[in-house]
Design a protein around this motif. Structure first.
Motif, PDB file in Angstrom:
ATOM      1  N   GLY A  76       0.856  -1.099  -0.053  1.00 46.64           N
ATOM      2  CA  GLY A  76       0.197  -0.008  -0.121  1.00 46.64           C
ATOM      3  C   GLY A  76       0.815   1.351   0.007  1.00 46.64           C
ATOM      4  N   LEU A  77       1.886   1.174   0.744  1.00 44.92           N
ATOM      5  CA  LEU A  77       2.651   2.274   0.830  1.00 44.92           C
ATOM      6  C   LEU A  77       3.545   2.539  -0.716  1.00 44.92           C
ATOM      7  N   ILE A  78       3.831   1.533  -1.365  1.00 50.72           N
ATOM      8  CA  ILE A  78       4.421   1.908  -2.534  1.00 50.72           C
ATOM      9  C   ILE A  78       3.405   2.291  -3.463  1.00 50.72           C
ATOM     10  N   ASP A  79       2.373   1.653  -3.626  1.00 47.91           N
ATOM     11  CA  ASP A  79       1.286   2.108  -4.274  1.00 47.91           C
ATOM     12  C   ASP A  79       0.872   3.561  -4.287  1.00 47.91           C
ATOM     13  N   LEU A  80       1.116   4.118  -2.786  1.00 41.86           N
ATOM     14  CA  LEU A  80       0.974   5.771  -2.576  1.00 41.86           C
ATOM     15  C   LEU A  80       1.931   6.441  -3.137  1.00 41.86           C
ATOM     16  N   GLY A  81       3.102   6.148  -3.631  1.00 38.71           N
ATOM     17  CA  GLY A  81       4.114   6.694  -4.365  1.00 38.71           C
ATOM     18  C   GLY A  81       5.414   6.609  -3.332  1.00 38.71           C
ATOM     19  N   HIS A  82       5.820   5.753  -2.388  1.00 44.32           N
ATOM     20  CA  HIS A  82       6.729   5.835  -1.499  1.00 44.32           C
ATOM     21  C   HIS A  82       7.563   4.769  -1.666  1.00 44.32           C
ATOM     22  N   GLU A  83       8.921   5.086  -1.493  1.00 36.64           N
ATOM     23  CA  GLU A  83      10.052   3.971  -1.607  1.00 36.64           C
ATOM     24  C   GLU A  83      10.101   3.239  -0.505  1.00 36.64           C
ATOM     25  N   VAL A  84      10.047   1.778  -0.387  1.00 37.23           N
ATOM     26  CA  VAL A  84      10.194   0.976   0.798  1.00 37.23           C
ATOM     27  C   VAL A  84      11.236  -0.069   0.428  1.00 37.23           C
ATOM     28  N   HIS A  85      12.026  -0.195   1.452  1.00 35.90           N
ATOM     29  CA  HIS A  85      12.882  -1.191   1.594  1.00 35.90           C
ATOM     30  C   HIS A  85      12.903  -2.132   2.627  1.00 35.90           C
ATOM     31  N   ILE A  86      13.015  -3.315   2.436  1.00 34.55           N
ATOM     32  CA  ILE A  86      12.621  -4.418   3.555  1.00 34.55           C
ATOM     33  C   ILE A  86      13.907  -5.172   4.026  1.00 34.55           C
ATOM     34  N   PHE A  87      14.005  -5.204   5.317  1.00 33.13           N
ATOM     35  CA  PHE A  87      15.317  -5.902   5.850  1.00 33.13           C
ATOM     36  C   PHE A  87      14.660  -7.038   6.706  1.00 33.13           C
ATOM     37  N   ALA A  88      14.998  -8.182   6.329  1.00 35.87           N
ATOM     38  CA  ALA A  88      14.296  -9.323   6.715  1.00 35.87           C
ATOM     39  C   ALA A  88      15.145 -10.495   7.126  1.00 35.87           C
ATOM     40  N   VAL A  89      15.142 -11.680   7.973  1.00 42.12           N
ATOM     41  CA  VAL A  89      15.778 -12.673   8.282  1.00 42.12           C
ATOM     42  C   VAL A  89      15.586 -13.573   7.146  1.00 42.12           C
ATOM     43  N   PRO A  90      16.465 -14.505   6.555  1.00 48.94           N
ATOM     44  CA  PRO A  90      16.533 -15.219   5.361  1.00 48.94           C
ATOM     45  C   PRO A  90      15.251 -16.497   5.671  1.00 48.94           C
ATOM     46  N   PRO A  91      14.492 -16.736   4.839  1.00 52.87           N
ATOM     47  CA  PRO A  91      13.613 -17.934   5.147  1.00 52.87           C
ATOM     48  C   PRO A  91      14.199 -19.057   5.370  1.00 52.87           C
ATOM     49  N   LYS A  92      13.718 -19.951   6.203  1.00 57.45           N
ATOM     50  CA  LYS A  92      14.399 -21.183   6.311  1.00 57.45           C
ATOM     51  C   LYS A  92      13.975 -22.210   5.088  1.00 57.45           C
ATOM     52  N   GLN A  93      12.855 -21.849   4.540  1.00 55.27           N
ATOM     53  CA  GLN A  93      12.617 -22.854   3.326  1.00 55.27           C
ATOM     54  C   GLN A  93      11.806 -22.099   2.445  1.00 55.27           C
ATOM     55  N   GLU A  94      11.835 -22.406   1.260  1.00 59.37           N
ATOM     56  CA  GLU A  94      10.883 -21.748   0.109  1.00 59.37           C
ATOM     57  C   GLU A  94       9.598 -21.906   0.737  1.00 59.37           C
ATOM     58  N   ALA A  95       8.957 -20.597   0.494  1.00 65.07           N
ATOM     59  CA  ALA A  95       7.537 -20.150   1.144  1.00 65.07           C
ATOM     60  C   ALA A  95       6.854 -19.894  -0.219  1.00 65.07           C
ATOM     61  N   ASP A  96       5.351 -20.197  -0.101  1.00 66.59           N
ATOM     62  CA  ASP A  96       4.688 -19.350  -1.154  1.00 66.59           C
ATOM     63  C   ASP A  96       4.607 -18.099  -1.086  1.00 66.59           C
ATOM     64  N   HIS A  97       4.714 -17.397  -2.171  1.00 64.61           N
ATOM     65  CA  HIS A  97       4.842 -15.713  -2.391  1.00 64.61           C
ATOM     66  C   HIS A  97       3.452 -15.138  -2.376  1.00 64.61           C
ATOM     67  N   HIS A  98       3.424 -14.236  -1.646  1.00 59.61           N
ATOM     68  CA  HIS A  98       2.406 -13.364  -1.665  1.00 59.61           C
ATOM     69  C   HIS A  98       2.239 -12.698  -2.905  1.00 59.61           C
ATOM     70  N   PRO A  99       1.027 -12.689  -3.521  1.00 59.33           N
ATOM     71  CA  PRO A  99       0.899 -12.160  -4.844  1.00 59.33           C
ATOM     72  C   PRO A  99       1.462 -10.611  -4.936  1.00 59.33           C
ATOM     73  N   GLU A 100       1.484  -9.809  -3.720  1.00 53.85           N
ATOM     74  CA  GLU A 100       2.113  -8.527  -4.195  1.00 53.85           C
ATOM     75  C   GLU A 100       3.490  -8.596  -4.313  1.00 53.85           C
ATOM     76  N   ILE A 101       4.211  -9.726  -4.011  1.00 57.76           N
ATOM     77  CA  ILE A 101       5.648  -9.894  -4.202  1.00 57.76           C
ATOM     78  C   ILE A 101       6.046  -9.819  -5.599  1.00 57.76           C
ATOM     79  N   GLN A 102       5.323 -10.479  -6.316  1.00 62.03           N
ATOM     80  CA  GLN A 102       5.482 -10.722  -7.854  1.00 62.03           C
ATOM     81  C   GLN A 102       5.045  -9.417  -8.504  1.00 62.03           C
TER      82      GLN A 102
END
Length: 416
Positions: free
Chosen positions: A8-34
Motif C-alpha cells: 500500500g505504501l508503494i502504491d501511494l508513491g513511497h519508496e520502501v526497502h525491507i530488511f528480513a531474516v532469510p527464510p528457512k525454506q522456500e515459501a509460497d509467495h504473497h501475490p504482491e511480491i510478484q
C-alpha cells in the motif's frame, strides 16, 4: 498483513526497502511480491564469514561501503563496537551498516524485539524516526519473561504503535509513555477479501461449514474449541456440519488425539497449512468462523473472515472485542465456556437469515474501521508528522489516538 501494508505504501508513491531474516525454506509467495517485484527491495540480514579474520575483513568492507553515504553515522557505529569489544556482534553490526546506507526517512520495525535490535542505529542515525509496531506475541513475551525488557525502546523510540486498544493498554502498563503510543491496526484489502456471492439459503441440504484458521499453538485455544463443538453436536443432534481447522503447529498430535477422544472424526478435519488464495476460498465457503483463542492481540483472521461476510464465534479475550462488532457481527463467549460456545453455534446453525445479517454487518464493520487503503493513507500522515516534528515537541492528541483524516499524500514520497 505487513506485506499488504508495504504494498500500500508503494502504491501511494513511497519508496520502501525491507530488511528480513532469510527464510528457512522456500515459501509460497504473497501475490504482491510478484506484482511489485519486492525481492529487489529486500535485503536479508547479512551472514558473517566463518573465520574471525574473514569476519573482520567483511566488517571493514561494509564500513568502507557505508562511510560515503553516512560518515558520521558510520563513525558512531564503529566507535560503539570498538568500545564494546567483548560484545561485538558481527551479524547485528553488518545489519546496522546495511540499513544506514539507505539513509531512510523512517525506520519502521514490526514486533518489539526488532525495535530493540535497531536502537543502536537510532543512536547513530537520529535523523530517521524509529517506529515500532507491537502485535501480540511481543507483549506476551514481556509479561512472561521480563516486564522491563522494552524500557530502552520506550525511552528512545519516536513512536510506538499498537495493533489494538488492548495492546496499547498493555504497553502503557509495561511503562511506555502515553504520549508515544498510538493505535494503528493492520488493515484488510476489501477488494481481495470479498464474499463469494453465495447465500446461506442457496442449498439447505448442504452441511453447515465451520472454519478456524490459525497456528496450532496453545494460545489459539483449539482444545476449548473442540470441546465446544462436541457440546454443540449434543445440543443440536439434527444439525449436519463439518469443521475444518486450517494451520500447522506443535499441537497437531494433541488435537488429533482430542478429535478421536471426543468422537469428532466424522466432523472435524485438520487441513494443515494453506496458501493465501486457499484460505480465501475456504473462508468464502464457510458458514461460521470460530476463534477460541485464550490470548490474542487483535486477530487479523477475524477481520479477513468478516470482510468475506462470515459471522464469528470467538473468545471474549484481550484484543478480540476490538476486532469484531460484538452482538452484530460476532458472538463472544469465555474461552473455556463450552456451554456458551455451543449455544452460540446452535443459534447460528438454526438461523440462516441471522448468519446472513451478521455477515453483512461484519463486512461493513471492517470497511469502516479496518480498510487497508484508508489505514495506509493514515500511516503516511503519521510518518510525515514524525519527520516534520521539531525538537521534542509532543505529538498531537489526534495523532496519538490514531484519528487523523485520510488525505492522500502521494506528491512527496518518503523512504521507509
Amino acid at each position: 498483513f505487513i506485506l499488504d501494508q508495504i504494498a500500500g505504501l508503494i502504491d501511494l508513491g513511497h519508496e520502501v526497502h525491507i530488511f528480513a531474516v532469510p527464510p528457512k525454506q522456500e515459501a509460497d509467495h504473497h501475490p504482491e511480491i510478484q506484482r511489485l517485484d519486492l525481492m529487489k527491495r529486500t535485503t536479508y540480514h547479512p551472514r558473517p564469514m566463518a573465520s574471525k579474520g574473514l569476519r573482520r575483513g567483511q566488517a571493514v568492507w561494509h564500513v568502507l561501503r557505508t562511510f560515503p553515504h553516512a560518515p558520521l553515522g558510520t563513525m558512531r557505529l564503529v566507535a560503539r563496537q570498538v568500545a564494546r569489544p567483548r560484545e561485538f556482534d558481527y551479524p547485528r553490526f553488518l545489519l546496522w551498516l546495511s540499513v544506514l546506507r539507505g539513509r531512510f526517512d523512517v525506520i519502521h520495525c514490526h514486533f518489539g524485539p526488532n525495535g530493540l535490535l535497531m536502537l543502536p542505529l537510532k543512536q547513530a542515525w537520529p535523523r530517521a524516526p524509529l517506529v515500532t509496531t507491537f502485535h501480540g506475541y511481543d507483549i506476551r513475551m514481556a509479561l512472561r519473561d521480563d516486564m522491563r525488557m522494552y524500557d530502552p525502546l520506550f525511552r528512545q523510540a519516536d513512536l510506538l504503535m499498537a495493533n489494538s486498544q488492548y495492546t496499547r493498554g498493555v504497553l502503557n502498563e509495561l511503562g511506555a509513555p502515553t504520549g508515544k503510543v498510538c493505535v494503528h491496526p493492520p488493515g484488510v484489502d476489501l477488494d481481495y477479501y470479498r464474499p463469494a456471492g453465495r447465500s446461506p439459503h442457496d442449498d439447505p441440504s448442504r452441511p453447515l461449514y465451520l472454519v478456524t484458521v490459525g497456528r496450532l499453538v496453545e494460545e489459539k485455544g483449539l482444545q476449548h474449541g473442540l470441546r465446544a463443538v462436541a457440546r454443540f453436536r449434543e445440543r443440536c443432534p439434527d444439525c449436519r456440519f463439518r469443521y475444518d481447522i486450517v494451520g500447522s503447529g506443535p499441537q497437531e498430535s494433541l488435537l488429533r488425539s482430542m478429535i478421536e477422544e471426543l468422537a469428532l472424526s466424522a466432523h472435524v478435519s485438520l487441513r494443515g497449512y494453506m496458501t493465501r488464495p486457499q484460505v480465501l476460498a475456504t473462508l468464502q465457503e464457510a458458514d461460521i468462523f470460530l476463534l477460541p483463542s485464550i490470548a490474542e492481540g487483535l486477530g487479523v483472521v477475524l477481520l479477513e473472515a468478516q470482510a468475506v461476510g462470515v459471522p464469528i464465534v470467538a473468545s471474549n479475550v484481550q484484543g478480540i472485542p476490538h476486532a469484531v462488532d460484538p452482538g452484530r457481527s460476532a458472538f463472544l463467549a469465555p474461552a473455556a465456556d463450552a456451554e456458551a460456545w455451543a449455544e452460540a453455534l446452535r443459534r447460528l446453525a438454526q438461523d440462516a437469515p441471522l448468519r446472513e445479517r451478521m455477515g453483512r454487518a461484519g463486512r461493513e464493520f471492517v470497511r469502516r474501521h479496518y480498510d487497508l487503503q484508508a489505514l495506509n493513507r493514515r500511516l503516511v500522515q503519521t510518518y510525515r508528522e514524525l519527520t516534520t516534528r521539531k525538537g521534542a515537541s509532543p505529538l498531537s492528541k489526534s495523532f496519538v489516538n490514531g484519528r487523523r483524516s485520510d488525505a492522500d499524500h502521494r506528491e512527496e514520497g518518503t523512504r521507509t
